[in-house]
Scaffold this active site. Structure first.
Site, PDB file in Angstrom:
ATOM      1  N   LYS A 132       0.831  -1.202   0.000  1.00 26.21           N
ATOM      2  CA  LYS A 132       0.000   0.000   0.000  1.00 26.21           C
ATOM      3  C   LYS A 132       0.861   1.245   0.000  1.00 26.21           C
ATOM      4  CE  LYS A 132      -1.369   1.860   3.623  1.00 26.21           C
ATOM      5  NZ  LYS A 132      -1.014   2.959   4.552  1.00 26.21           N
TER       6      LYS A 132
ATOM      7  N   ARG B 151       2.399   5.968  -3.064  1.00 30.02           N
ATOM      8  CA  ARG B 151       3.472   6.900  -3.425  1.00 30.02           C
ATOM      9  C   ARG B 151       3.679   6.931  -4.934  1.00 30.02           C
ATOM     10  NH1 ARG B 151       4.301   5.690   1.706  1.00 30.02           N
ATOM     11  NH2 ARG B 151       5.550   7.035   3.072  1.00 30.02           N
TER      12      ARG B 151
ATOM     13  N   GLN C  70       4.059  10.962   7.534  1.00 27.59           N
ATOM     14  CA  GLN C  70       3.351  11.212   6.278  1.00 27.59           C
ATOM     15  C   GLN C  70       3.311  12.692   5.923  1.00 27.59           C
ATOM     16  OE1 GLN C  70      -0.425   9.321   6.997  1.00 27.59           O
ATOM     17  NE2 GLN C  70       0.280   7.326   6.266  1.00 27.59           N
TER      18      GLN C  70
ATOM     19  N   SER D 235       8.592   6.808  12.330  1.00 26.09           N
ATOM     20  CA  SER D 235       8.530   6.095  11.039  1.00 26.09           C
ATOM     21  C   SER D 235       9.501   6.643  10.005  1.00 26.09           C
ATOM     22  CB  SER D 235       7.096   6.130  10.475  1.00 26.09           C
ATOM     23  OG  SER D 235       6.184   5.572  11.383  1.00 26.09           O
TER      24      SER D 235
ATOM     25  N   GLU E  18       4.155   0.586  12.408  1.00 28.86           N
ATOM     26  CA  GLU E  18       2.920  -0.094  12.036  1.00 28.86           C
ATOM     27  C   GLU E  18       2.943  -1.584  12.354  1.00 28.86           C
ATOM     28  OE1 GLU E  18       3.751  -0.840   7.302  1.00 28.86           O
ATOM     29  OE2 GLU E  18       3.392   1.186   8.009  1.00 28.86           O
TER      30      GLU E  18
ATOM     31  N   ARG F 215      -4.212   3.317  18.631  1.00 32.07           N
ATOM     32  CA  ARG F 215      -3.851   1.902  18.648  1.00 32.07           C
ATOM     33  C   ARG F 215      -3.317   1.440  20.002  1.00 32.07           C
ATOM     34  NH1 ARG F 215      -1.133   1.123  12.588  1.00 32.07           N
ATOM     35  NH2 ARG F 215      -3.140   0.919  11.509  1.00 32.07           N
TER      36      ARG F 215
ATOM     37  N   ARG G 112      -5.257  -3.199  11.222  1.00 34.70           N
ATOM     38  CA  ARG G 112      -4.209  -3.871  11.999  1.00 34.70           C
ATOM     39  C   ARG G 112      -4.756  -4.376  13.342  1.00 34.70           C
ATOM     40  NH1 ARG G 112      -0.683  -3.923   8.201  1.00 34.70           N
ATOM     41  NH2 ARG G 112      -0.005  -1.990   7.223  1.00 34.70           N
TER      42      ARG G 112
END
Length: 460
Positions: free
Chosen positions: A47, A52, A197, A224, A337, A368, A409
């Protein structure tokens, strides 16, 4: 920490006219592994890479072919958004097992459209800078859960770049912007502590800014980082060299984004639950198409599983995880993630697991950290939330309803625990369609060898 239950997603991965099992037929009974696994499978495309490459292909100097892309809710939202802005995207026959290739032909970007972000972070963070290059107004909104995801950084960044943005002070969806057909660019400072992001979204579009972009991250921690490295690598493959003169600073010159044909790697983060199944159920699971080199954070799963007790072997184009009969707790920083998968395994381990450096996961599809603590505790586990992670201590688990919170997830984490704990039921397994519509088919199909559990309140 109590966590409120949130509404089910509107997307139906089984088809527009098919019943949604989580609504009409009750929860999905997670199957229990009754024998060691002997599985071999290939997974759909990444994904992160698909979305991207879709953005870069839309901004390129000619058509690009994306081979073996992911076809899921997140990528469908990206495709529809780019089409609305003026990009032509055609499905063409390909050799991939999971759907057509995509031929992307750039067009003149124009506004006067509304973008549905769903729950896709890549759409809501990558597309506003693209829309700023269009001429005219562009409105952004998404699922109810998307309105809780942090967006202030990208809103403030676009304003600092001279883009007219109206969000009524929310710093969140919904908002709109008015593009003038160009963005001047130059120097920009942002705090991307909530999500990498924000950095990736600006870097992907920066070559099309009149003066390029010098981007500086001002926060104390940048989550990340591998995803930013992935962004830089995809730009480099299209002829855009991003300089990184010091940590947290990126310099992108104004330049052409080259058209190219791209082979999309399998999604290694989606491979995590399947590889984890070998550790939980015993036996072995082989994922084919595993790249020799990759920027995907999911590749770290091999090292993590080995530390938790698995045996990991590699061969050209594949990776195999074999369970040894033991599951050990670990200390792990910045699982990103992969954290829900690791937390699910840790709930079945023989010693404590400490996860740190993942505070940003509170701003994903759901919080999460709170969700994992709530659900693992509800089935008998012992979990403590910290400011930036979780401490998971082994305790006997029992069956019960596992809530997914519209988070793919979270749903797969429940399925992992269900392999070893009878009676786990996932309230919304269809949310896995966000990045892997084939999850149930693969999890209970002949290639995995996990026998479906007969439903108690309906039939999937």
């Amino acid at each position: 920490m109590a966590l409120s239950r949130i509404a089910k997603p509107q997307f139906n991965p089984y088809g527009d006219d098919a019943p949604q099992p989580e609504r009409e037929l009750g929860p999905w009974p997670a199957p229990v592994a009754t024998a060691p696994l002997r599985a071999r499978l290939q997974l759909p495309g990444s994904k992160s890479l698909t979305n991207r490459e879709l953005v870069l292909a839309a901004l390129a100097d000619g058509p690009s072919l994306l081979r073996a892309p992911l076809h899921s809710r997140d990528t469908a939202l990206m495709i529809e958004a780019l089409r609305a802005l003026g990009t032509r995207i055609d499905e063409v026959p390909g050799d991939g097992e999971y759907g057509a290739d995509l031929l992307v032909t750039p067009g003149e970007l124009s506004g006067g459209v509304s973008i549905d972000c769903g729950l896709a972070g890549t759409v809501m963070r990558f597309l506003p800078p693209v829309a700023a290059l269009a001429l005219g107004p562009v409105a952004f909104d998404g699922d109810p859960g998307a309105r809780r995801r942090p967006m202030r950084t990208i809103v403030d960044a676009l304003r600092a770049l001279g883009v007219d943005v109206n969000d009524d002070g929310r710093g969140a969806l919904p908002f709109s912007l008015y593009g003038t057909g160009a963005v001047e660019g130059g120097e920009l400072a942002i705090d991307a502590s909530a999500s990498s992001q924000f950095v990736s979204g600006l870097l992907l579009v920066a070559p099309r800014f009149t003066r390029g972009l010098t981007l500086r991250h001002t926060g104390e921690r940048l989550p990340s980082l591998p995803h930013i490295e992935m962004t830089i690598a995809t730009l480099a493959d299209r002829g855009v060299e991003v300089a990184n003169p010091e940590p947290g600073v990126w310099v992108v010159p104004p330049s052409t984004i080259a058209a190219r044909d791209v082979d999309i790697e399998p999604d290694l983060s989606n491979a995590g639950p399947f590889l984890a199944a070998a550790l939980v159920a015993g036996g072995s699971v082989t994922v084919t198409g595993w790249p020799a080199e990759t920027t995907q954070v999911g590749a770290q799963m091999a090292v993590i599983l080995e530390r938790m007790g698995a045996t990991v072997t590699r061969a050209p184009g594949e990776l195999t995880v074999t369970g040894t009969g033991a599951i050990h707790g670990i200390e792990l920083d910045e699982a990103s993630e992969l954290a829900p998968t690791v937390a699910a395994i840790a709930a079945l381990a023989d010693s404590e697991t400490v996860l740190t450096g993942i505070a940003h996961l509170r701003g994903h599809e759901t919080d999460r950290l709170a969700a994992l603590a709530t659900e693992i505790t509800a089935v008998g586990g012992d979990v403590t939330e910290t400011d930036d992670g979780l401490i998971i201590r082994p305790r006997p688990l029992r069956g019960g309803l596992w809530h997914s919170y519209e988070d793919h997830r979270m749903a797969t984490a429940g399925a992992i625990i269900g392999l070893a704990v009878p009676g786990i039921e996932i309230d919304d397994i269809a949310t896995t369609a966000k990045t892997l519509p084939q999850f149930v088919e693969l999890w209970t199909g002949p290639r995995m060898g996990i026998v479906p559990t007969p439903p108690t309140s309906g039939l999937l």
